[in-house]
Design an enzyme around this catalytic site. Sequence first.
Site, mmCIF file in Angstrom:
data_model
loop_
_atom_site.group_PDB
_atom_site.id
_atom_site.type_symbol
_atom_site.label_atom_id
_atom_site.label_comp_id
_atom_site.label_asym_id
_atom_site.label_seq_id
_atom_site.Cartn_x
_atom_site.Cartn_y
_atom_site.Cartn_z
ATOM 1 N N SER A 657 0.807 -1.221 0.000
ATOM 2 C CA SER A 657 0.000 0.000 0.000
ATOM 3 C C SER A 657 0.840 1.271 0.000
ATOM 4 O O SER A 657 0.296 2.373 -0.128
ATOM 5 C CB SER A 657 -0.935 0.017 1.209
ATOM 6 N N LYS A 700 -6.339 4.487 8.205
ATOM 7 C CA LYS A 700 -5.198 5.268 7.723
ATOM 8 C C LYS A 700 -5.544 6.757 7.639
ATOM 9 O O LYS A 700 -4.764 7.621 8.065
ATOM 10 C CB LYS A 700 -4.756 4.748 6.355
#
Length: 806
Positions: A657, A700
């Site tokens: 990611s 996140k």
Amino acid sequence: MAANAPVTPLKIKDLRRTFDPAGIPFETSEQTPECPEAVVGQKRAKEALEFGLAMHDMDYHVFVAGPQRTGKTHLVKSLLEPIARHQPPPPDWVYVHNFHQPDQPRALRLSPGEGKVFAKEMAELVDNLKTKIPALFEGEEYTSAREQLLVDFKRRRSEIFAELDRQAKAQGYLLRFEATGIMVAPAGEDGEPMSEQSIREMSEEEREVLRQKSDILQGQVTDALRQVAATEKELNAALRQLDRHSVLHAAGHLMDELFDKYAEQRQVLVYLEQVREDIAEHYERFKKKEAPQLPIPMPVEEPSFREYQVNVFVDNSGVEGAPVVVVSHPTYPNLFGRIERQAQFGALITDFTLLRAGALHQANGGYLVLPALDLLRLWLPWDALKRALKQRELVMEDVLEQLGYMITRSLRPEPIALDLKVILVGETMLYHLLYSFDPQFPKLFKVRAQMAERMNWEGEEVASFISHLCGVSRQRDMLPLHRTAVARLIELAAELAEDRERLTLRLAIVEDVLKEANFFARQAGRQAVLAQDVDTAVDKRRYRASLMEDRLREAITRGFLHIETSGAQVGQVNGLAVLDTGDHAFGQPSRITASLGLGQEGLINIEREAELSGPFHTKGMLILSGFVRNRFAGKGPLALTASLVFEQSYGLVDGDSATMAEVLALLSRLAGVPLRQDMAITGSMSQQGMAQAIGGVNAKIEGFFRLCQERGLTGGQGVVIPQANVKNLMLHPDIVAAVKKKKFAIYAVEHVDQACELFTGLKAGQRNKLGRYPKGTLNYLVEQELERMRELMAEMEKKPKKKKRA
């Protein structure tokens, strides 16, 4: 969205999906009718389980696979109980003494409820015999018959001895009956035994005649004694026959009813016949014994008659339908039963009355539910279960004997026929491991009921979810649920699913939140659970588990960990990761930096060199290398040595990611263009630069938002995510409120070039018909730098190397 299309912040409606409380068909849950117990959102697993249960084949057992807390056991029980309720109860099983092989008790199958009745009947039979047999031997009829046998014996014995006496007198001899036997002596003229003196005075011929007559008489005496012994033997046999006949006659009257009752059950009749024969053979134990005359009175030890007892091994007298047995601790004794022992005179002994049934015996004829992982922790019960299912019989064995240890004498009970359905409950990975590495597993467990983790956020599913919440509230005797609380719980289910179009099926977590919300509502003195109580429960759960998150953020704000949320830097970008502490997952910003120099080593993954890079992160770095080569190495090999690193990272780094963030850091360093530090980015990408979805997007975003919030929101801060993750957004209401006030922003991109434009303020640039990037674009600057480095490397290779002086 094209790669060069401008990117604008996401709209408020894209950040979080809400549920209008007006869509709840009640004000509070107490206004609803009874909520039936049902399984929510597991249609596929339900159909598979129904098929496995309906398939009457011992090779079609079921494995219910799925993540933890998705209600696997609840699904099984909710389907099993109504099915089992309409099935006939299984038979009883009893263990009885084996009169021919005492160490191999016999198993008898009886109709449901007959086991206890049969045991009671046998106990009553023994009690009656203990009364009847002693009375029989004291009765007039038996006494008369016995006396007649004794009289006949005495008469016959007298006749034998009378005939012997007549023969002796005919030879001039007398018989003397002494303790040592029958003595023969010659008779004198006075009819008395001849004295030794008279015998010595006789001539040798006369004494020889006496000896011959004496030898003949001794032979006749021996024959007479043999006849008496034979007659006495006949007497004893007649007495035994009398006793046996009398006992059989008495026991027959008592047992005739049992023989008639169980006339259709051959095994029971065989056992009853053996009981009758054993009673007749060992009737002496039923007689009353006189207490021995001892200085100190001692009680007379009574026989136990244990061999006539019935061990009700499996009792289904109180079972309605087929049994459903759920085992939480599947050890070998708990599944297959145990052979207990008793201490007697310093030794451990056992018999058939000490056999105890296990879960397999209790579930025989029904359903057995087992936790797969607990079953596999010890190899013995798993192997024994497969063996039992394959052979379709239950064999009781001592655990220590199976392990090869020397133990005291044990039993080998007769196996019991096995007919049941086993349902294993475990995680999906465990199913795959068993299927791949245990060759017997796919032969026995041919049905997999796969539990889903999510269901659609749609009308029918929402209705079932609401019904489930109401049912839990009533079962737990909670306060009624206000419609605002139900709406908030639906949103919570979407948050847990991390999907604006799905609801989680890890209902145990939602139920825990509901319990805690009920607690806070009662604490506040409310009459119903409100949305604010659910919020309180969620916030408190997070606070209890978020100590590490707070400490890491504190380390950033105090300057121990370097993360910037303002300004711009070359070759430096804020990436985002998710840290999971088990009961809490949170987002954590990380500084990613790039450095470069002239060379031919390409991209260096410092985490990999330090053995801190997981396989997926390494794959992301290789994709990054492919992207750079694909875009900039068309004119020749790159003369580049660059390194990328997660600054101040001291643990394993895994996942891809951060690929887009690493591309930004590298391109920034090559072009010499600074990147915004008030933004963070997360996202995987392809070798062509297409942004790809990642996990944990909500955590996140919130991780970077909380850091910016603590330092102060400026209005320019934000997070860039892949466009594919927009459907996963269920952001915290605080973030939505900040975006609404234009103090924070969320951007979604489909291509890394769009992210480059957001972070640098420059156009990424697309190649024209001549294959060149427009001047002033980011890609143009990067290509110019790479070309310069390539030329420098070529010049260095042309220069002759200086010879070293000797």
